[in-house]
Design an enzyme around this catalytic site. Structure first.
Site, mmCIF file in Angstrom:
data_model
loop_
_atom_site.group_PDB
_atom_site.id
_atom_site.type_symbol
_atom_site.label_atom_id
_atom_site.label_comp_id
_atom_site.label_asym_id
_atom_site.label_seq_id
_atom_site.Cartn_x
_atom_site.Cartn_y
_atom_site.Cartn_z
ATOM 1 N N HIS A 37 0.849 -1.206 0.000
ATOM 2 C CA HIS A 37 0.000 0.000 0.000
ATOM 3 C C HIS A 37 0.883 1.253 0.000
ATOM 4 O O HIS A 37 0.588 2.236 -0.676
ATOM 5 C CB HIS A 37 -0.883 0.037 1.249
ATOM 6 C CG HIS A 37 -1.823 -1.112 1.394
ATOM 7 N ND1 HIS A 37 -1.650 -2.100 2.329
ATOM 8 C CD2 HIS A 37 -2.969 -1.422 0.733
ATOM 9 C CE1 HIS A 37 -2.641 -2.972 2.247
ATOM 10 N NE2 HIS A 37 -3.458 -2.591 1.281
ATOM 11 N N GLY A 147 -2.718 -1.498 -7.305
ATOM 12 C CA GLY A 147 -1.577 -2.404 -7.406
ATOM 13 C C GLY A 147 -1.793 -3.470 -8.468
ATOM 14 O O GLY A 147 -2.900 -3.993 -8.624
ATOM 15 N N ARG A 187 -3.751 -10.240 4.119
ATOM 16 C CA ARG A 187 -4.215 -11.585 4.492
ATOM 17 C C ARG A 187 -3.061 -12.499 4.897
ATOM 18 O O ARG A 187 -3.310 -13.572 5.454
ATOM 19 C CB ARG A 187 -5.010 -12.209 3.343
ATOM 20 C CG ARG A 187 -6.385 -11.552 3.149
ATOM 21 C CD ARG A 187 -7.275 -12.338 2.199
ATOM 22 N NE ARG A 187 -8.655 -11.884 2.256
ATOM 23 C CZ ARG A 187 -9.222 -11.071 1.353
ATOM 24 N NH1 ARG A 187 -8.523 -10.631 0.322
ATOM 25 N NH2 ARG A 187 -10.487 -10.710 1.483
HETATM 26 P P1 AMP Z 1 -6.342 -3.951 -0.453
HETATM 27 O O1 AMP Z 1 -6.212 -3.149 0.803
HETATM 28 O O2 AMP Z 1 -5.842 -5.340 -0.346
HETATM 29 O O3 AMP Z 1 -7.707 -3.830 -1.082
HETATM 30 O O4 AMP Z 1 -5.351 -3.247 -1.496
HETATM 31 C C1 AMP Z 1 -5.438 -1.882 -1.797
HETATM 32 C C2 AMP Z 1 -4.559 -1.585 -2.977
HETATM 33 O O5 AMP Z 1 -3.212 -1.918 -2.663
HETATM 34 C C3 AMP Z 1 -4.930 -2.394 -4.227
HETATM 35 O O6 AMP Z 1 -4.823 -1.576 -5.374
HETATM 36 C C4 AMP Z 1 -3.902 -3.495 -4.213
HETATM 37 O O7 AMP Z 1 -3.627 -4.009 -5.506
HETATM 38 C C5 AMP Z 1 -2.693 -2.768 -3.661
HETATM 39 N N1 AMP Z 1 -1.754 -3.741 -3.100
HETATM 40 C C6 AMP Z 1 -2.010 -4.672 -2.147
HETATM 41 N N2 AMP Z 1 -0.915 -5.440 -1.931
HETATM 42 C C7 AMP Z 1 0.039 -4.991 -2.788
HETATM 43 C C8 AMP Z 1 1.386 -5.384 -3.058
HETATM 44 N N3 AMP Z 1 1.961 -6.399 -2.421
HETATM 45 N N4 AMP Z 1 2.077 -4.697 -3.994
HETATM 46 C C9 AMP Z 1 1.489 -3.660 -4.664
HETATM 47 N N5 AMP Z 1 0.228 -3.257 -4.453
HETATM 48 C C10 AMP Z 1 -0.484 -3.902 -3.528
#
Ligand code: AMP
Length: 281
Positions: A37, A147, A187
């Protein structure tokens, strides 16, 4: 840095920024923020005068048997990370702020949502598109950052923005990994020590696929077979949801590398469903 709980509060602040001629970047998240993030926030801070990070565990993108209730949350740690990264505002609404009791309007991006994660999570992308659309309407950003980790989500959002003439730029950012290769994910905290070791088969399979493709292999079936064999080594802890190859941008199944290709996997490690992918341009 401000924390806003209401859409009206965010709107008022963004309006004030725009009046001053400032550009606004948005980073939508579900919180429990990590380096992945942070890489999105860093990029947004570089490219915009003000950055809004939304933190919202969006109930309508979870299926009935999924981890909505147990999804990890830590707003105080998230606040620190956002502040240190230079974000200007966190939008952290309650579910009731986003969805009134008689909420009934949804956004469906169609075919691009049908394969990969859409197959095992049939209502997921409808929930994602709807909430992202709402966030775009509330924040009215110049740019929004997603991401590549959630590659299908990125393709779906790009499609929605194109199809519905939304006036902003979508920026895709590379996957951030742990030192041993595991893609960072909120997760990952669900994993026991033993599961954490088994989870390495995801990145191992992805790196093997990348090496084969870079070595000139064009036959998708051969690559997918190799990946499945790597993952099977971690049985019984690892259970494949899908190991697939699709055309990048349309997310149609296509087992020959003859253009931009996404290789994507979802694997249950114990009860935790993890995803990873590589984009071959
Ligand atoms: P989430 O909180 O899992 O919904 O993710 C929020 C944003 O962060 C989304 O656009 C994800 O693709 C991005 N994201 C989550 N994990 C990663 C990672 N390891 N590398 C790059 N972007 C990430």
């Amino acid at each position: 840095m401000q924390i806003e709980k209401t859409a009206a509060g965010v709107r008022a602040q963004v309006k004030a920024w725009k009046k001053e001629g400032l550009s606004v970047g948005l980073v939508p998240t579900m919180g429990y923020l990590h380096e992945g993030h942070k890489s999105l926030i860093d990029r947004a801070v570089e490219e915009n005068d003000r950055v809004v990070v939304s933190i919202f565990v969006n109930p309508i993108q979870f299926g009935p048997t999924e981890d909505l209730e147990t999804y990890p949350r830590d707003l105080e740690a998230d606040r620190k990370l956002c502040e240190q990264a230079g974000a200007s505002l966190i939008f952290a609404p309650e579910a009731s702020e986003m969805y009134s009791e008689d909420f009934s309007t949804f956004v469906d991006a169609g075919k691009v949502t049908e394969e990969l994660c859409g197959k095992s999570r049939p209502t997921h992308f409808r929930g994602v598109c709807t909430v992202v659309n709402k966030l775009f309407n509330i924040v009215a950003p110049d740019r929004a950052y997603f991401g590549q980790k959630d590659a299908q989500q990125l393709a779906v959002i790009r499609r929605m923005v194109r199809d519905l003439n939304m006036d902003l730029e979508i920026i895709g950012c590379p996957i951030i990994r742990e030192e041993d290769g595991l893609a960072k994910s909120s997760r990952n905290t669900y994993l026991s020590d033993e599961e954490r070791k088994a989870a390495l088969v995801l990145s191992k399979a992805i790196f093997a696929a990348k090496a084969m493709a870079e070595g000139g292999e064009k036959d998708g079936d051969k690559i997918l077979e190799t990946m499945k064999n790597i993952i099977k080594k971690a049985e019984p802890l690892a259970r494949i949801d899908y190991v697939e190859m699709v055309r990048w941008d349309t997310i149609e199944i296509h087992h020959t590398i003859d253009g931009p290709t996404l290789i994507a996997i979802a694997v249950f490690i114990g009860k935790t469903r993890l995803i990873d992918n590589v984009l071959l341009q």
